[in-house]
Write an enzyme that holds these catalytic residues in place. Structure first.
Site, PDB file in Angstrom:
ATOM      1  N   HIS A 171       0.840  -1.196   0.000  1.00  0.00           N
ATOM      2  CA  HIS A 171       0.000   0.000   0.000  1.00  0.00           C
ATOM      3  C   HIS A 171       0.879   1.251   0.000  1.00  0.00           C
ATOM      4  CE1 HIS A 171      -3.500  -2.476   0.836  1.00  0.00           C
ATOM      5  NE2 HIS A 171      -4.266  -1.402   0.867  1.00  0.00           N
ATOM      6  N   HIS A 218       0.273  -3.308   9.182  1.00  0.00           N
ATOM      7  CA  HIS A 218       1.710  -3.193   8.949  1.00  0.00           C
ATOM      8  C   HIS A 218       2.391  -2.535  10.137  1.00  0.00           C
ATOM      9  CE1 HIS A 218       2.123  -4.601   4.835  1.00  0.00           C
ATOM     10  NE2 HIS A 218       1.022  -3.956   4.520  1.00  0.00           N
TER      11      HIS A 218
END
Length: 402
Positions: A171, A218
């Site tokens: 991302h 993350h």
């Protein structure tokens, strides 16, 4: 340096960021671990040492979604939805929307709108960069095999990709690459104030990066590495962008290379000892890139269906009622064409593959097998890329929308 990397990869650092933004893990989500107070939403504290964390990584094959029973609870994964308390709904929705800006489905629907409404040149440049950074990022994940943050102490708001490894954040890679590719490429095509464009690029990429921490998907290290990898890739490839454009549009071997190379990369994607969505997602991206690459070449040979009018750089389109209505109509019809193409080709390719490999039609798990997943996804999204880059704008011309 090792201590710094361990600190940046620590799940507790992500949990602290979530709590600062008003997202709290509450009692009932997990038990027998640390302390929590559901009524007050007190932050969840963990006493896991770095050595214990290292041992857990080894037991889980460095996959945060692999369930390993230890001391009566399961590490990673959850049998039910996450139980959490949101105290700042403004940030909550802001980060959820920002996280959506990094999903593959967003790029597959957003980038064609640039092709249909603004400038096919920008769409072509963005697709090329997007495919490159996403493939590199996905392969790095499955080669490095570093875990995503653990829950607890982190609240995980997404579950689909939790079986994937964490570093780097694709991302963060995609948001950084797309934002700054637009900034660098649009200066020669569209008139705009560079400082404003830079501010928008920094803001969008930052929001997507922070959203990966907020959603618990993350670590800080994953995000930082994603940004840095994209920055390096842009720096190394930028001098060759124009040369690649010429090759892609004019070389007689461009469609062959553009089709066979992504297909080869899809079949040679690194194998894991468990199923992960990374191979399927990567094949989807490579399929889109292959279809667009062939389509851009064909479109150039037929004569581009749509180019900005006037001398470059052109002014930004004026926002009028007719212009907005035409843009909305193009986007809606184009999306219907792409979704329809996807459904038809997906259904036909699965039927052919199931028949070829003699798989029962009701066996949905067979789609995870490489010999079925790779060809059906590649064929499906190659067709989507072809329809986007060749046919849609020509239909718009016939309908008087261009």
């Amino acid at each position: 340096m090792r201590n710094l990397l361990a600190y940046l990869h620590d799940s507790e650092l992500v949990a602290r960021f979530q709590r600062r933004c008003g997202l709290f893990l509450v009692d009932g989500a997990h038990h027998d671990r640390g302390k929590t107070h559901a009524s007050s939403g007190t932050p969840f504290h963990t006493d896991v040492s770095h050595e214990h964390l290292r041992v857990r990584w080894e037991k889980q094959d460095k996959n945060s979604n692999f369930k390993h029973k230890e001391n009566g609870y399961a590490d990673g994964g959850s049998s039910g939805p996450p139980q959490y308390e949101v105290r700042n709904w403004l940030l909550h929705f802001l980060f959820l929307i920002s996280a959506g800006l990094g999903h593959e489905i967003f790029y597959i629907t957003c980038l064609p709108c640039i092709h249909w409404n603004l400038d096919p040149f920008l769409c072509r440049r963005l697709v090329n960069i997007w495919v490159m950074v996403m493939y590199i990022g996905q392969v790095m994940k499955d080669m490095l095999k570093l875990p995503r943050p653990y829950s607890p102490p982190v609240v995980k708001l997404e579950t689909r990709v939790d079986a994937e490894y964490g570093l780097p954040s694709t991302h963060a890679m995609a948001a950084t690459a797309i934002s700054f590719t637009v900034l660098l490429s649009a200066t020669s095509r569209i008139q705009f104030q560079f400082e404003v464009g830079l501010l928008i690029a920094v803001t969008v990429s930052s929001l997507v990066c922070l959203s990966r921490l907020y959603t618990g998907m993350h670590s800080v290290l994953d995000v930082i590495c994603g940004v840095l990898i994209s920055a390096v890739l842009l720096f190394l490839t930028y001098p060759y962008w124009e040369a690649f454009d010429r090759f892609q549009l004019t070389s007689p071997i461009a469609p062959v290379v553009g089709l066979l190379l992504p297909l080869f990369l899809s079949y040679t994607y690194p194998e894991l000892d468990h199923y992960s969505t990374t191979r399927g997602d990567t094949t989807t991206i490579l399929g889109v890139g292959a279809g667009c690459c062939v389509g851009y070449w064909v479109d150039e040979q037929l004569g581009p269906a749509f180019v900005p009018r006037g001398a470059l750089p052109v002014p930004l389109p004026t926002l009028t009622a007719n212009g907005l209505a035409s843009g909305a109509a193009r986007s809606l019809l184009g999306a219907v064409a792409l979704v329809g193409t996807r459904q038809v080709v997906k259904t036909l390719s699965l039927q052919v593959l199931y028949s070829w490999y003699r798989v029962p039609k009701n066996d949905d798990s067979a789609r995870r097998r490489r010999e079925i997943e790779v060809p059906y996804k590649f064929a499906t999204y190659t067709s989507v890329g072809l329809v986007n880059s060749i046919f849609v704008n020509r239909v718009f011309i016939l309908l008087g929308l261009l």
